[in-house]
Design a protein around this motif. Structure first.
Motif, PDB file in Angstrom:
ATOM      1  N   MET A   1       0.804  -1.210  -0.101  1.00  0.00           N
ATOM      2  CA  MET A   1       0.058  -0.100   0.005  1.00  0.00           C
ATOM      3  C   MET A   1       1.012   1.290  -0.234  1.00  0.00           C
ATOM      4  N   SER A   2       1.970   1.190   0.469  1.00  0.00           N
ATOM      5  CA  SER A   2       2.910   2.459   0.357  1.00  0.00           C
ATOM      6  C   SER A   2       3.819   2.347  -0.849  1.00  0.00           C
ATOM      7  N   GLY A   3       3.603   1.358  -1.829  1.00  0.00           N
ATOM      8  CA  GLY A   3       4.382   1.752  -2.981  1.00  0.00           C
ATOM      9  C   GLY A   3       5.712   0.910  -2.961  1.00  0.00           C
ATOM     10  N   ILE A   4       6.114   0.272  -1.960  1.00  0.00           N
ATOM     11  CA  ILE A   4       7.379  -0.310  -1.790  1.00  0.00           C
ATOM     12  C   ILE A   4       7.406  -1.707  -2.740  1.00  0.00           C
ATOM     13  N   LEU A   5       6.463  -2.243  -2.361  1.00  0.00           N
ATOM     14  CA  LEU A   5       6.484  -3.665  -3.028  1.00  0.00           C
ATOM     15  C   LEU A   5       5.517  -3.834  -4.059  1.00  0.00           C
ATOM     16  N   ASN A   6       5.971  -4.434  -5.119  1.00  0.00           N
ATOM     17  CA  ASN A   6       5.063  -4.731  -6.171  1.00  0.00           C
ATOM     18  C   ASN A   6       4.404  -6.256  -6.186  1.00  0.00           C
ATOM     19  N   PRO A   7       2.889  -6.059  -5.938  1.00  0.00           N
ATOM     20  CA  PRO A   7       2.437  -7.512  -5.996  1.00  0.00           C
ATOM     21  C   PRO A   7       2.532  -8.142  -7.184  1.00  0.00           C
ATOM     22  N   ASP A   8       2.283  -9.520  -6.902  1.00  0.00           N
ATOM     23  CA  ASP A   8       2.508 -10.543  -8.243  1.00  0.00           C
ATOM     24  C   ASP A   8       1.027 -10.110  -9.207  1.00  0.00           C
ATOM     25  N   SER A   9       0.050 -10.017  -8.532  1.00  0.00           N
ATOM     26  CA  SER A   9      -1.069  -9.954  -9.126  1.00  0.00           C
ATOM     27  C   SER A   9      -2.142  -8.894  -8.068  1.00  0.00           C
ATOM     28  N   GLY A  10      -3.240  -8.695  -8.905  1.00  0.00           N
ATOM     29  CA  GLY A  10      -4.288  -8.052  -7.920  1.00  0.00           C
ATOM     30  C   GLY A  10      -4.068  -6.637  -8.260  1.00  0.00           C
ATOM     31  N   GLU A  11      -4.915  -5.715  -7.851  1.00  0.00           N
ATOM     32  CA  GLU A  11      -5.267  -4.409  -7.863  1.00  0.00           C
ATOM     33  C   GLU A  11      -5.207  -3.591  -6.472  1.00  0.00           C
ATOM     34  N   CYS A  12      -4.848  -2.560  -6.605  1.00  0.00           N
ATOM     35  CA  CYS A  12      -4.536  -1.744  -5.224  1.00  0.00           C
ATOM     36  C   CYS A  12      -4.887  -0.293  -5.872  1.00  0.00           C
ATOM     37  N   ILE A  13      -5.673   0.246  -5.391  1.00  0.00           N
ATOM     38  CA  ILE A  13      -5.991   1.784  -5.713  1.00  0.00           C
ATOM     39  C   ILE A  13      -6.394   2.420  -4.596  1.00  0.00           C
ATOM     40  N   ILE A  14      -5.254   3.456  -4.406  1.00  0.00           N
ATOM     41  CA  ILE A  14      -5.378   4.470  -3.184  1.00  0.00           C
ATOM     42  C   ILE A  14      -5.422   5.777  -3.633  1.00  0.00           C
ATOM     43  N   ASN A  15      -6.430   6.661  -3.317  1.00  0.00           N
ATOM     44  CA  ASN A  15      -6.634   7.888  -3.652  1.00  0.00           C
ATOM     45  C   ASN A  15      -6.527   7.939  -5.337  1.00  0.00           C
ATOM     46  N   GLY A  16      -7.013   6.960  -5.768  1.00  0.00           N
ATOM     47  CA  GLY A  16      -7.114   7.125  -7.389  1.00  0.00           C
ATOM     48  C   GLY A  16      -5.727   6.572  -8.245  1.00  0.00           C
ATOM     49  N   ARG A  17      -4.911   6.223  -7.489  1.00  0.00           N
ATOM     50  CA  ARG A  17      -3.613   5.937  -8.057  1.00  0.00           C
ATOM     51  C   ARG A  17      -3.043   4.497  -7.565  1.00  0.00           C
ATOM     52  N   VAL A  18      -2.335   3.603  -8.388  1.00  0.00           N
ATOM     53  CA  VAL A  18      -1.713   2.547  -8.083  1.00  0.00           C
ATOM     54  C   VAL A  18      -0.421   2.784  -7.486  1.00  0.00           C
ATOM     55  N   PRO A  19       0.003   2.491  -6.374  1.00  0.00           N
ATOM     56  CA  PRO A  19       1.046   3.155  -5.640  1.00  0.00           C
ATOM     57  C   PRO A  19       2.269   2.714  -6.202  1.00  0.00           C
ATOM     58  N   TRP A  20       2.485   1.530  -6.723  1.00  0.00           N
ATOM     59  CA  TRP A  20       3.873   1.247  -7.056  1.00  0.00           C
ATOM     60  C   TRP A  20       4.113   1.799  -8.510  1.00  0.00           C
ATOM     61  N   LYS A  21       2.995   2.104  -9.148  1.00  0.00           N
ATOM     62  CA  LYS A  21       3.132   2.497 -10.567  1.00  0.00           C
ATOM     63  C   LYS A  21       3.284   4.187 -10.552  1.00  0.00           C
ATOM     64  N   ASP A  22       2.724   4.692  -9.632  1.00  0.00           N
ATOM     65  CA  ASP A  22       2.911   6.189  -9.531  1.00  0.00           C
ATOM     66  C   ASP A  22       3.440   6.427  -8.301  1.00  0.00           C
TER      67      ASP A  22
ATOM     68  N   VAL B   1       5.910   8.212  -6.893  1.00  0.00           N
ATOM     69  CA  VAL B   1       6.356   9.640  -6.375  1.00  0.00           C
ATOM     70  C   VAL B   1       5.256  10.514  -6.086  1.00  0.00           C
ATOM     71  N   ASN B   2       4.163  10.481  -6.847  1.00  0.00           N
ATOM     72  CA  ASN B   2       3.021  11.302  -6.361  1.00  0.00           C
ATOM     73  C   ASN B   2       2.132  10.606  -5.360  1.00  0.00           C
ATOM     74  N   HIS B   3       2.080   9.266  -5.278  1.00  0.00           N
ATOM     75  CA  HIS B   3       1.669   8.457  -4.271  1.00  0.00           C
ATOM     76  C   HIS B   3       2.009   8.783  -2.726  1.00  0.00           C
ATOM     77  N   VAL B   4       3.286   8.885  -2.843  1.00  0.00           N
ATOM     78  CA  VAL B   4       3.792   8.692  -1.265  1.00  0.00           C
ATOM     79  C   VAL B   4       3.920  10.226  -0.617  1.00  0.00           C
ATOM     80  N   LYS B   5       3.515  11.298  -1.900  1.00  0.00           N
ATOM     81  CA  LYS B   5       3.143  12.479  -1.144  1.00  0.00           C
ATOM     82  C   LYS B   5       2.063  12.606  -0.203  1.00  0.00           C
ATOM     83  N   GLU B   6       1.175  11.826  -0.500  1.00  0.00           N
ATOM     84  CA  GLU B   6      -0.081  11.840   0.430  1.00  0.00           C
ATOM     85  C   GLU B   6      -0.072  10.881   1.457  1.00  0.00           C
ATOM     86  N   ILE B   7       1.037  10.256   1.747  1.00  0.00           N
ATOM     87  CA  ILE B   7       0.914   9.290   2.786  1.00  0.00           C
ATOM     88  C   ILE B   7       2.003   9.349   3.800  1.00  0.00           C
TER      89      ILE B   7
END
Lengths: 320, 267
Positions: free
Chosen positions: A68-89, A91-97
């Motif tokens: 959820m904090s964007g450090i690990l990439n899961p093998d599969s599945g979806e994770c959307i936090i505030n409209g973003r996928v943590p590990w894909k975006d 830098v922008n994601h961690v600004k808000e957490i």
């Protein structure tokens, strides 16, 4: 808004048996094993919620937090936090957490805490007024104003943890992940940390997700708990529901001149003078009258099952 | 940009604290400088015609190597970064809204500049006033000196873009020791840190000069020495720039891959 769907994460772990021979063998052929840290995790958390994420060691709590904090990439599945996928975006994601890993430190070891804070201010590009406001509120509630000028290495664990928590909130995150924030703290620090987390959640509507093994944390802080075991969410419900479900039993302790064993349906004698009453089968007053019939009582007490016991029973039920 | 600058500043200040280490470093580098010069002088005396460098040029090259050792050496790495990867504290690093490659690059720039700031001046000043054959000569013209500065800057960036690759290997090997020892030895040989490159046999030298390592400190020092004509020097600088860009690209792509498969050690 946090939304996880069917998250799965495996790790490759190398292993070998003890001893020189096996160590030499491992130079030629390594044994790897795929460990399934998260099998299938799905849950949603709304804005402003405070959720306790519990489970035994190795259940996958920290892995979930890291995904959820964007450090690990899961093998599969979806994770959307505030409209973003943590590990894909990331830098922008961690600004808000904000993240606190209870077992690691984000403060620079050799420099005074305030220097670390100022560096974080620059890293997160926090403007000066926000920083000043946050700093004064945080230092006041957490009681750390006197230690700001001390190097992090000279702080006690409790002082350091309070600074760590302050450090993770300087940039006004919308979501706060706390991975065992009270680990190793004494009672006073624990209470300070808890009060503070409550305050932040109430005043700023910060979403808080915390993992812990300390049931008092859960009791004091969260209404909703997520139980994870063997990489799956086993239970998602309110703490009260859970308590109701698992604390049908009461414990009666009698101090007195006890001469005989009590055998009665609904009463179990665990040891001399301690009885567990199944409140489904009989009321407390009935039980007391049965127990005290032949005993000269010096003292008697009736207790709820503690949350700790509830959790132990729960782990047993789910066999994790 | 400001956050990276702030990083640069705090690390620079931090680096300036190690004064005792700097004094020790200066004396070591003097000792090494003299030792090398005396050794080469002995060689030169036995057969001066075989050398491809004059003694003053060689002395200059050696003093520059010693003075700027902290800028160009292949063996000083940022222990923070290494520990972070091996211990798993890299988790916190990844929670920051910054590009990790850039941040680590900046960290290295600041530690190295902090170290060199404390060390280079005493060595440079002292070396200028040594007897003729041992001293650091001054460059022939302002143009040469200007080209030297540009080339030194790019060379420095190139060194760091190379060390970045070593950090990334730790994601795969866990322990930094092995790669570091092997790479350090090979690089200090190929870069001319151990023996100035012009002294190598011609065939080997030509091959070595094509590698990125020759562009690290060899190029700026030879420019300073006036070994190249202006056009040649500019060509060499372009080559440095080329290698720098190549290594940065490799590093950036590689770290992206490495971070995707990162495993946080220690839970």
């Amino acid at each position: 808004m946090i939304k996880l769907t069917n998250i799965r994460k495996t790790f490759k772990v190398s292993r070998r048996n003890a001893g020189i021979k096996n160590a030499l063998m491992a130079m030629i052929k390594r044994d790897h094993q795929i460990i399934e840290a998260l099998a299938d995790i799905s849950f949603n958390v709304d804005d402003g919620e405070m959720v306790g994420y519990i489970g035994p060691n190795g259940a996958g709590k920290s892995s979930t937090i890291k995904i959820m904090s964007g450090i690990l990439n899961p093998d599969s599945g979806e994770c959307i936090i505030n409209g973003r996928v943590p590990w894909k975006d990331r830098v922008n994601h961690v600004k808000e957490i904000g993240v606190v890993f209870g077992q690691r430190s984000q403060l620079w070891w050799d420099v005074p805490v305030i220097d670390s804070f100022e560096l974080l201010r620059d890293i997160y590009s926090v403007d000066e007024t926000t920083y000043k406001n946050n700093l004064s509120t945080l230092t006041e509630i957490l009681g750390i104003s006197v230690i700001l000028r001390t190097p992090a290495r000279q702080l006690s664990l409790g002082q350091r943890m309070r600074c760590e928590i302050a450090a993770s909130l300087l940039h006004n995150p919308r979501i706060l992940f706390l991975d065992e924030p009270t680990i190793g703290l004494d009672a006073v620090s624990k209470i300070a940390v808890r009060e503070f987390i409550k305050h932040i959640n109430r005043e700023r509507q910060t979403t808080v997700i915390l993992t812990t093994h300390d049931m008092q944390d859960i009791d004091a802080l969260t209404n909703r708990i997520l139980l994870i075991g063997k990489g799956r969410i086993l239970l998602d419900g309110s703490l009260d529901e859970l308590k109701k479900r698992y604390s049908l039993k009461r414990k009666i302790t009698i101090d007195g001149n006890i001469t005989q064993h009590v055998a009665h349906e609904g009463i179990t004698e665990t040891e001399r003078g301690i009885y567990i009453i199944d409140t489904d089968k009989m009321s407390i007053s009935e039980a007391v009258s049965i127990l005290t019939k032949d005993i000269e009582i010096r003292d008697i007490s009736v207790e709820n099952t503690s949350l700790e016991e509830v959790i132990v029973n729960m782990y047993k039920d789910y066999s994790i | 940009m400001r956050k990276y600058f702030s990083f640069l500043r705090i690390r620079f200040i931090n680096g300036l604290q190690y004064r005792a280490a700097a004094y020790a470093g200066i004396s070591t580098q003097f000792a090494f400088g003299f030792m090398f010069i005396l050794m080469y002088e002995a060689f030169f005396r036995s057969n001066i015609s075989a050398a491809s460098m004059t003694m003053p040029q060689l002395a200059t090259y050696i003093w520059l190597t010693q003075a700027f050792l902290m800028l160009f050496n292949s063996w000083s790495y940022d222990n923070d970064i290494m520990n972070m990867i091996t211990s798993g504290n890299v988790a916190y690093e990844m929670c920051r809204p910054v590009d990790i490659y850039t941040m680590w690059f900046v960290k290295n720039v600041s530690t190295r500049t902090a170290k060199v700031t404390l060390r280079c001046l005493p060595i440079l000043i002292f070396a200028v006033f040594l007897p003729a054959n041992m001293r650091l000569s001054l460059p022939d013209s302002f143009l040469t000196f200007g080209l030297f500065l540009i080339s030194m800057f790019i060379g420095f960036m190139l060194v760091i873009s190379f060390t970045m690759l070593i950090y990334i290997t730790i994601f795969y090997t866990i322990s930094p020791l092995g790669t570091r020892i092997i790479v350090t030895n090979i690089v200090s040989f190929l870069s001319g840190e151990l023996i100035p490159l012009p002294l190598y046999p011609d065939s080997i030298r030509k091959a070595v000069e094509l590698l990125p390592f020759a562009s690290m400190h060899n190029t700026p020092f030879l420019i300073y020495n006036g070994a190249y004509k202006t056009e040649e020097a500019i060509f060499k600088i372009l080559m440095q720039l080329f290698w720098f860009l190549v290594l940065v690209c490799i590093g950036k792509l590689w770290i992206k891959r490495a971070l995707r498969r990162v495993v946080v050690q220690g839970g």
